[in-house]
Design an enzyme around this catalytic site. Structure first.
Site, PDB file in Angstrom:
ATOM      1  N   TRP A  43       0.087  -1.185  -0.022  1.00  0.00           N
ATOM      2  CA  TRP A  43      -0.110   0.088  -0.153  1.00  0.00           C
ATOM      3  C   TRP A  43       0.908   0.968  -0.054  1.00  0.00           C
ATOM      4  O   TRP A  43       1.978   1.282   0.361  1.00  0.00           O
ATOM      5  CB  TRP A  43      -0.398   0.013   1.034  1.00  0.00           C
ATOM      6  N   MET A  44       0.651   2.660  -0.398  1.00  0.00           N
ATOM      7  CA  MET A  44       1.263   3.749  -0.707  1.00  0.00           C
ATOM      8  C   MET A  44      -0.668   4.823  -1.025  1.00  0.00           C
ATOM      9  O   MET A  44      -0.816   4.615  -1.063  1.00  0.00           O
ATOM     10  CB  MET A  44       1.490   3.748  -1.580  1.00  0.00           C
ATOM     11  N   ASP A  46       0.230   9.018   1.152  1.00  0.00           N
ATOM     12  CA  ASP A  46       0.584  10.489   0.464  1.00  0.00           C
ATOM     13  C   ASP A  46       1.911  10.343   0.154  1.00  0.00           C
ATOM     14  O   ASP A  46       3.152   9.498   0.740  1.00  0.00           O
ATOM     15  CB  ASP A  46       0.774  11.002   2.231  1.00  0.00           C
ATOM     16  N   GLN A  62       4.039   7.569   2.079  1.00  0.00           N
ATOM     17  CA  GLN A  62       3.261   6.225   3.376  1.00  0.00           C
ATOM     18  C   GLN A  62       3.186   5.542   3.109  1.00  0.00           C
ATOM     19  O   GLN A  62       3.054   4.976   1.504  1.00  0.00           O
ATOM     20  CB  GLN A  62       2.435   7.002   4.013  1.00  0.00           C
ATOM     21  N   PHE A 105       4.233   8.443  10.072  1.00  0.00           N
ATOM     22  CA  PHE A 105       2.930   9.180   9.576  1.00  0.00           C
ATOM     23  C   PHE A 105       3.682   9.899   8.507  1.00  0.00           C
ATOM     24  O   PHE A 105       5.194  10.410   8.413  1.00  0.00           O
ATOM     25  CB  PHE A 105       2.049  10.244  10.346  1.00  0.00           C
ATOM     26  N   ARG A 173       0.214  16.467  12.631  1.00  0.00           N
ATOM     27  CA  ARG A 173       0.628  15.695  11.798  1.00  0.00           C
ATOM     28  C   ARG A 173       1.498  16.134  10.954  1.00  0.00           C
ATOM     29  O   ARG A 173       0.249  16.886  10.471  1.00  0.00           O
ATOM     30  CB  ARG A 173      -0.100  14.885  11.722  1.00  0.00           C
ATOM     31  N   ASP A 174       1.564  15.854  10.284  1.00  0.00           N
ATOM     32  CA  ASP A 174       2.377  15.968   8.808  1.00  0.00           C
ATOM     33  C   ASP A 174       3.292  17.107   8.879  1.00  0.00           C
ATOM     34  O   ASP A 174       3.287  18.361   7.627  1.00  0.00           O
ATOM     35  CB  ASP A 174       0.955  16.238   7.705  1.00  0.00           C
ATOM     36  N   GLU A 228      -4.836  18.239   6.499  1.00  0.00           N
ATOM     37  CA  GLU A 228      -3.870  17.589   6.486  1.00  0.00           C
ATOM     38  C   GLU A 228      -3.244  17.746   5.780  1.00  0.00           C
ATOM     39  O   GLU A 228      -3.566  18.813   4.951  1.00  0.00           O
ATOM     40  CB  GLU A 228      -4.311  15.909   6.799  1.00  0.00           C
ATOM     41  N   TRP A 311      -8.774   8.656  -0.142  1.00  0.00           N
ATOM     42  CA  TRP A 311      -9.459   7.506   0.584  1.00  0.00           C
ATOM     43  C   TRP A 311     -10.906   6.745   0.430  1.00  0.00           C
ATOM     44  O   TRP A 311     -11.057   5.708   1.215  1.00  0.00           O
ATOM     45  CB  TRP A 311      -9.423   8.396   1.691  1.00  0.00           C
TER      46      TRP A 311
HETATM   47  C1  FRU Z   1      -3.359  11.813   5.012  1.00  0.00           C
HETATM   48  C2  FRU Z   1      -3.138  11.114   6.088  1.00  0.00           C
HETATM   49  C3  FRU Z   1      -1.895  11.895   7.261  1.00  0.00           C
HETATM   50  C4  FRU Z   1      -1.625  11.452   7.278  1.00  0.00           C
HETATM   51  C5  FRU Z   1      -1.209  10.112   5.955  1.00  0.00           C
HETATM   52  C6  FRU Z   1      -1.299   8.522   7.655  1.00  0.00           C
HETATM   53  O1  FRU Z   1      -4.011  11.311   3.971  1.00  0.00           O
HETATM   54  O2  FRU Z   1      -4.411  10.928   6.620  1.00  0.00           O
HETATM   55  O3  FRU Z   1      -2.569  13.483   7.501  1.00  0.00           O
HETATM   56  O4  FRU Z   1      -0.082  11.417   8.079  1.00  0.00           O
HETATM   57  O5  FRU Z   1      -2.463  10.288   5.680  1.00  0.00           O
HETATM   58  O6  FRU Z   1      -1.010   7.717   6.431  1.00  0.00           O
END
Ligand code: FRU
Length: 501
Positions: A43-44, A46, A62, A105, A173-174, A228, A311
């Site tokens: 899986w991939m 962001d 990710q 993350f 995050r991020d 995000e 998503w």
């Molecule tokens: C966005 C997200 C980010 C998080 C990551 C987790 O797509 O939800 O906010 O860091 O994916 O995989």
């Protein structure tokens, strides 16, 4: 740290590296796009750490190597010299510490004194004495040489405790790191006391000790909930803030329900650190686009890459050993307050077999035309449509007797729609999305990039973009044009072969 503990930590990363290498060897290249990034296995989501390091562009992502659905997040890794030909590198980060055991993350990267600094969100989940589960998102640093990365002893380097009162300790995050003169800055997504998104600005002299500067921008419950994956950069004398809000509600044709990626163009005071923004706009009007990140190139271009998946619509075929694809990297510029996106110019050097048709005429009586030689699943095709006498003009792609994915221009409504209803789906996913378009001088120009399973449309030189995923069987490679009146259009199509320079 005990020896066994140290070994276990290294093992998680080693395990991922060995696994992905073995699986990569078994993966069928025929079933992958040729110039879009996909994970070696699993899986991939962001894009992460899109950065220039020692003359090459690195992209992390990710990554959950062990299945084609989201799981404990690792950072996958690849690099490129030209944004089109990518080299897979070993998995860079695994969730192997106390503070990031639930996932590494999203985050970003910057080059400093020959070192590659990664800044990511460390996620910890633990059970409290009363049996409840507690999630904490903090920010951490890893430093490396372009292949191997060592997590900083000081991690986590930022906790949510320093944010304004009421800010979430869970949704933080991020981080997006950059350097200005001698100072590092980072913008980080957070959820404020009102439950909606805000962007926190931090500064640091060494990327290890961080200071909270201010809340740079906030949703005030206007644009979704959590914001995000922020990005924040200068473009054509203005400042752009990109965020990807969760849980938005549709508004006209501008925003759709669920996760959106939006941008604000504004002014940023380098002293005051205040951001004054204009209106929110959608970055990409397709069905699959999220969490983009940008990099500044050696020659000063701002290039953006996004996750070409959603998503909310899981389309990955059961037989696939990978899930997730990135967009083509796109050069950004501004036209007034609007972002213009065009595929990186490096793509042109991989053009093959040019086919040109000028002034094809469609009349009512025959309605449909499939010009000789215009077919395929990997191409860069521009269609120039003249404003003529029709209601709807349709381009069917990835077509055979049973399947097609359509781009439909409705002349009266002035909309362009992507429709993948008949793309071979067996799940009830969202299949159409429309946007308003404006012909220029009586002409609508559509640049259509297809790479087996990806469809990216750039309207009028990139004034609008529309990206959508399809998993139609590869034998369906027909392209045809039809309309309900008379139309005149031109087609210029190139094949694309990054295998031969
Ligand atoms: C966005 C997200 C980010 C998080 C990551 C987790 O797509 O939800 O906010 O860091 O994916 O995989």
């Amino acid at each position: 740290m005990s020896e066994t503990r140290q070994k276990a930590e290294n093992d998680k990363l080693m395990q991922a590296r060995i696994y992905e290498q073995e699986k990569w060897k078994q993966s069928n290249p025929e079933m992958r796009p040729v110039f879009h990034v996909t994970p070696p296995v699993g899986w991939m989501n962001d894009p992460n750490g899109f950065s220039l390091y020692q003359g090459e562009y690195h992209l992390f992502f990710q990554y959950h190597p062990y299945s084609t659905v989201w799981g404990p997040m690792h950072w996958g890794h690849c690099k490129t010299k030209d944004f089109i030909r990518w080299e897979q590198l070993p998995c860079a980060l695994a969730p192997d510490r106390d503070y990031d055991g639930q996932g590494c993350f999203s985050g970003s990267a910057v080059e400093q004194d020959g070192k590659h600094i990664l800044m990511y969100t460390s996620v910890q989940e633990r059970e409290l004495e009363d049996g409840t589960r507690q999630i904490r998102q903090t920010q951490s640093i890893a430093v490396g040489d372009g292949v191997n990365y060592v997590k900083a002893a000081q991690n986590p380097v930022i906790g949510a405790g320093v944010l304004p009162e009421g800010s979430s300790l869970e949704d933080f995050r991020d981080p997006r790191i950059w350097k200005e003169k001698d100072t590092f800055y980072a913008v980080i997504g957070s959820r404020s006391a009102d439950g909606s998104g805000q962007i926190a600005l931090f500064s640091s002299v060494d990327a290890l000790q961080w200071q909270f500067e201010r809340i740079l921008d906030r949703s005030d419950n206007r644009y979704g909930s959590m914001w995000e994956c922020p990005d924040f950069f200068r473009l054509d004398q203005k400042q752009v803030l990109i965020v990807s809000p969760q849980l938005m509600q549709a508004e006209g044709l501008e925003f759709h329900n669920g996760n959106n990626s939006i941008y604000f163009v504004g002014k940023y005071g380098e002293e005051s650190r205040e951001f004054l923004r204009g209106k929110a706009h959608t970055i990409d009007y397709g069905l699959d686009f999220y969490a983009p990140q940008t990099v500044e190139t050696k020659d000063g271009r701002r290039v953006m890459i996004g996750w070409l998946q959603s998503w909310d619509n899981y389309l990955t075929p059961e037989t696939a050993d990978w899930s997730g694809v990135m967009t083509v990297p796109r050069e950004l510029s501004l036209k007034g307050e609007r972002l213009v996106q065009t595929p990186v110019r490096e793509l042109d050097q991989y053009h093959t077999q040019e086919i040109v048709y000028q002034n094809i005429r469609l009349e009512k009586k025959d309605g449909t035309v499939a010009p000789e030689g215009v077919r395929g699943r990997v191409f860069d095709m521009t269609v120039e449509l003249e404003d003529y006498d029709f209601g709807r003009f349709e381009i069917a792609l990835a077509a055979d007797e049973r399947n097609r994915t359509s781009l439909i221009y409705d002349r009266e409504m002035k909309t362009l729609t992507t429709d993948r209803t008949y793309s071979g789906l067996v799940h009830d996913c969202l299949c159409t999305r429309s946007m308003y378009v404006q012909p220029h001088g009586g002409k609508l120009s559509l640049r259509i990039l297809m790479d087996k399973f990806t469809l990216e449309v750039f309207v009028n030189g990139g004034e609008q973009a529309m990206s959508t995923l399809i998993y139609t069987r590869l034998q369906a490679d027909g392209i045809c044009f039809s309309c309900d009146g008379s139309a005149v259009f031109s087609v210029k199509k190139f094949g694309l072969d990054p295998g031969c320079e």
